[in-house]
Scaffold this active site. Structure first.
Site, PDB file in Angstrom:
ATOM      1  N   ASP A 132      21.713   0.463  16.726  1.00  0.00           N
ATOM      2  CA  ASP A 132      20.413  -0.050  16.317  1.00  0.00           C
ATOM      3  C   ASP A 132      20.615  -1.496  15.838  1.00  0.00           C
ATOM      4  OD1 ASP A 132      17.703  -0.013  15.638  1.00  0.00           O
ATOM      5  OD2 ASP A 132      18.134   0.605  13.593  1.00  0.00           O
ATOM      6  N   THR A 153      18.326  -3.362  13.129  1.00  0.00           N
ATOM      7  CA  THR A 153      18.031  -3.540  11.708  1.00  0.00           C
ATOM      8  C   THR A 153      18.853  -2.584  10.850  1.00  0.00           C
ATOM      9  OG1 THR A 153      15.776  -4.187  12.266  1.00  0.00           O
ATOM     10  CG2 THR A 153      16.210  -3.588   9.978  1.00  0.00           C
ATOM     11  N   ASP A 155      20.622   4.039  11.174  1.00  0.00           N
ATOM     12  CA  ASP A 155      20.465   4.259   9.739  1.00  0.00           C
ATOM     13  C   ASP A 155      19.091   4.760   9.336  1.00  0.00           C
ATOM     14  OD1 ASP A 155      19.034   1.958  10.265  1.00  0.00           O
ATOM     15  OD2 ASP A 155      19.528   1.016   8.349  1.00  0.00           O
TER      16      ASP A 155
END
Length: 842
Positions: free
Chosen positions: A531, A533, A730
């Site tokens: 990912d 961010t 996350d």
């Protein structure tokens, strides 16, 4: 959330009904339990710790709940296969996980009976191995009491105020592993004391003009050897015969089967030869009496006992990581009550308590700083040596060390909820799990002992019929040597020892591994999906500007900040924080809705406001002018994340947000690609922003504008192409992809749902942790293969030499005593090789 757990201890439908009823009494839990397979499917709105489930089940009937290897979080997309066990033995790819309630109890290190634990130390009733004590997951402060007056209890040592006797600790001060070692050492000393004279008496028989014959006849010395051997057989080495007998009764044949049969035959042969020498042929006699093997029995048992002592000492070192982690937690904390400081035991702290942490002290529990600032050494948790600056509202973790300033914190997570406790539990579970490569050793060990017994019998027959004189003696000695030297224990230890040390090493470096299968599979990963961010970037976005096409930026900022106050997304927090810095007040919002992967919508002052990406604008039917689109694209090409703002279906501006790339991301990605791993960024951000980040980091490729289901589909597509995929993320929206990937890697700084869905968690939330995980996987798998090689080659060579196959060519034979030394060395060498991982640099 939906979790699938394995339930042990159910024997009938009544048990199933009882377990289901018990689980459904827990608040927030809806459970369905099946008997075949013995599983529980638990649906809950929030995460229910397995410790809480276990507590209720133990109270209901001593049932054991453990994590299934195939657990899906959020939703179930396929039937979950639950591995079955046969005769209490786990299948090779099932996670063997001791529940928190097993803390301080005893279990078989070979997991012959799955998760079953015992209250006292002893031998496994199936395989005969020493039961091992599970580490206490909570550090408790020792209390002291008077042996004469138990009502006297205090926190520290001292004397009894009633009788003056020294107070003694209420809990044993020595750990159980050390007690096992001490007990074995005591038996070894006794065995040596009695075996040494037996050995000397026997060896002097080979000396011309034996001086012992001037004292007594050979037959009398034989009786002396018999008497001296009794304590060795029936005290020091008796545990080996008990284990051998149990292994035969249960047909779980192991190293003790061979030791018991070999030394037992030698001992019984010697007793019969001592009592009835007239029934033996002359080739078994020397100086008129039968050649006895009391010295072989005593010395072999002593040498095997020596190997067990060395193994117990080395085995205790393999759990050093768990012990080191446990020692991080302090036993006391300073609580602030009405402005006054008071010392309190760590277990008495409650959520919401204010705690003062003084310079140099360890952080007692997880929480946030409410007053003051300091520098925290988090190296014990994250593996990073550089101290971290912390100020008000920053999170602090239990077990980390405060710098040279004092601060006040609020307790948010206590007991088993703290990061440290969860790390200890995860390390404990993972170190007891079995890697798929263990299947090879298990398959061989299953047939190994019967094959060795057959080889021993064949050895005796061949030597007795075709060997030189005395043929029967040669046949007997070589047959016993084959039984003694063949040790399947080294095969059994090859994998678990490496896994235990490797998992502990990873934990000390901030890489938490959920089970051994993940550790092995990490070695095969050739694609990393990441990912953007919070994974590649810092995950701390900040608003650079709010643009309004109507020159009313503050009014527009008030609308979007008010809308975002109900969202937990990092971008939303950045907008709210920016508004507060501009002294913009937040107002009421109606009909708020967060649309996954797109943005948020709601009604502000009777106007329908939408904030999000272009897909959201399309969904709400908002028109975007060409001039506004041009400005947005220009921002995106600078690597900014841009959110469109629409009011009543007309795009009126945008928010430009920057999120700095982590300083370690570029180096980590470069190293991964050098190792042949494709690094692909999949993000919900727009094409221009994603391309700017991908170009800067020289990624293999990227996919932009992805919804959670798009990430899931991309991983499935790559897996269908035969690729082994690791996914790093996350957020909540990453959880399905993390569960689908061959290896899910969660950032420790992310959400609980993401961490639960992953097989590996990086405490520091840094891509360098993935590099460490791959290095660790390579090292552990290499170590396991070395151990298996040692065990296989050792047994092949050992049996070849012991059976006398080299005698016709080189005249080489192996006495049972030398075979016993070699047998002990094989197990110890495997353990010592595993311990080398502790010095491996990640």
């Amino acid at each position: 959330m939906i979790h699938t757990y394995r339930i042990s201890g159910m024997t009938c439908d009544g048990c199933r009904s009882k377990v289901e009823k018990t689980l459904n009494t827990i608040d927030g839990v809806k459970a369905t339990v099946t008997l075949d397979p013995p599983t529980a499917t638990v649906i809950s709105d929030k995460h229910i710790p397995i410790f809480q489930l276990q507590k209720e089940l133990y109270a209901a009937g001593k049932y054991v709940i453990s994590e299934s290897d195939a657990v899906e979080t959020i939703s179930r997309t396929k039937d979950v296969p639950v591995a079955k066990s046969c005769c209490g033995t786990k299948s090779n790819n099932e996670l063997i996980s001791l529940p928190s309630s097993a803390s301080g109890k005893y279990y078989c290190p070979m997991f012959c009976e799955g998760e079953k634990v015992y209250d006292k130390a002893g031998d496994c009733p199936v395989c005969g191995m020493d039961l091992v004590k599970a580490p206490d997951l909570l550090v408790s402060k020792s209390s002291y009491t008077c042996p004469m007056h138990p009502e006297i209890v205090q926190d520290g040592p001292g004397s009894c105020p009633i009788c003056g006797m020294d107070l003694v600790p209420m809990q044993p001060s020595d750990n159980e592993e050390n007690k096992t070692y001490i007990d074995l050492l005591r038996k070894l000393k006794i065995a040596i004391a009695f075996s040494l004279p037996v050995f000397i008496i026997s060896m002097l028989e080979m000396v011309p003009n034996n001086p012992l014959h001037q004292i007594m006849e050979t037959q009398n010395w034989n009786w002396v050897q018999f008497i001296l051997t009794l304590p060795v057989v029936f005290y020091a080495g008796w545990i080996f015969f008990i284990r051998a007998w149990k292994s035969i009764l249960t047909w779980n044949l192991n190293m003790f089967t061979l030791i018991g049969i070999g030394t037992g035959i030698a001992f019984l042969f010697s007793i019969v030869g001592l009592l009835f020498p007239e029934y033996f042929p002359e080739e078994f006699k020397q100086h008129g009496s039968v050649s006895l093997y009391f010295e072989a029995t005593a010395v072999i048992l002593t040498l095997v006992l020596l190997g067990q002592v060395m193994e117990a000492k080395a085995h205790s070192q393999t759990s050093g990581a768990i012990k080191a982690l446990l020692q991080l937690a302090p036993t006391e904390a300073t609580i602030v009550i009405d402005g006054k400081d008071k010392i309190m035991a760590i277990h008495d702290i409650k959520k919401g308590d204010l705690l003062r942490v003084k310079p140099g002290e360890k952080i007692p529990v997880d929480g946030k700083i409410t007053n003051g600032e300091s520098t925290i050494d988090e190296s014990m948790i994250s593996g990073e040596p550089i101290p971290v600056d912390k100020t008000v509202d920053d999170t602090v973790i239990a077990g980390t060390i405060n710098g040279n300033k004092s601060f006040v914190m609020i307790a948010e997570k206590i007991g088993s909820e703290t990061v440290l406790s969860q790390i200890v539990q995860m390390v404990n579970d993972a170190s007891r799990s079995r890697a798929p490569i263990q299947k090879l050793a298990d398959s061989i060990a299953k047939y190994f002992v019967p094959i060795v017994v057959i080889i021993s019998v064949i050895t005796f027959i061949v030597w007795a019929n075709f060997g030189p004189e005395p043929a029967l003696v040669y046949g007997f000695i070589n047959a016993v040597a084959v039984l003694i030297i063949a040790c399947p224990c080294a095969l059994g230890l090859a994998t678990p020892m490496s896994v235990m040390v490797g998992v502990g090493k990873g934990a000390q470096s901030g890489v938490l591994i959920k089970n051994a299968e993940a550790l092995e599979n990490m070695n095969k990963v050739n694609v990393l999906i990441t990912d953007k961010t919070g994974t590649i970037t810092e995950g701390k976005p900040s608003v650079e500007k709010v643009f309004s096409s109507n020159d009313n930026e503050l009014e527009l900022l008030q609308a979007i900040a008010s809308l975002n106050q109900y969202s937990e997304h990092p971008l939303a927090e950045a907008v709210v924080k920016y508004a507060k810095s501009k002294n913009v007040s937040l107002i009421e919002v109606k009909d708020f809705e967060a649309i996954s992967g797109k943005g948020v919508i709601g009604t502000v002052v009777d106007k329908k406001v939408a904030l999000g990406n272009k897909k959201l604008m399309e969904q709400v039917g908002a028109s975007v002018s060409e001039e506004l689109e041009t400005k947005i694209v220009a921002e995106q090409k600078l690597g900014k994340t841009v959110s469109y703002i629409s009011i009543d279906k007309i795009a009126v501006g945008f928010v430009s947000i920057s999120d700095a790339i982590k300083s370690t991301s570029e180096a980590a990605i470069k190293e991964l690609m050098n190792q042949g791993v494709e690094v692909i960024m999949i993000t919900g951000d727009n094409e221009n922003t994603a391309k700017a980040v991908a170009d800067k980091l020289h990624l293999t490729s990227f996919i932009a504008n992805c919804l959670p289901e798009d990430k899931l589909a991309a991983i499935k597509r790559m897996q269908a192409e035969g690729k082994v995929v690791a996914m790093a993320g996350d957020g909540i929206n990453d959880a399905p992809a993390l569960a689908q990937a061959n290896i899910g890697i969660a950032m420790g700084t992310g959400t609980d749902v993401a961490i639960e869905s992953a097989k590996i968690t990086l405490v520091k939330g840094d891509l360098q942790g993935i590099v460490k995980a791959i290095k660790l996987s390579h090292a552990v798998m290499g170590n396991i293969k070395q151990n298996l090689f040692f065990a296989f080659i050792y047994n092949v060579l050992g049996i070849t030499v012991a059976s006398g196959m080299l005698y016709p060519f080189f005249g080489i034979l192996l006495s049972p005593m030398i075979a016993a030394v070699a047998m002990s060395f094989s197990s110890v060498s495997v353990i010592m090789n595993s311990l080398r991982l502790r010095s491996f640099r990640l």
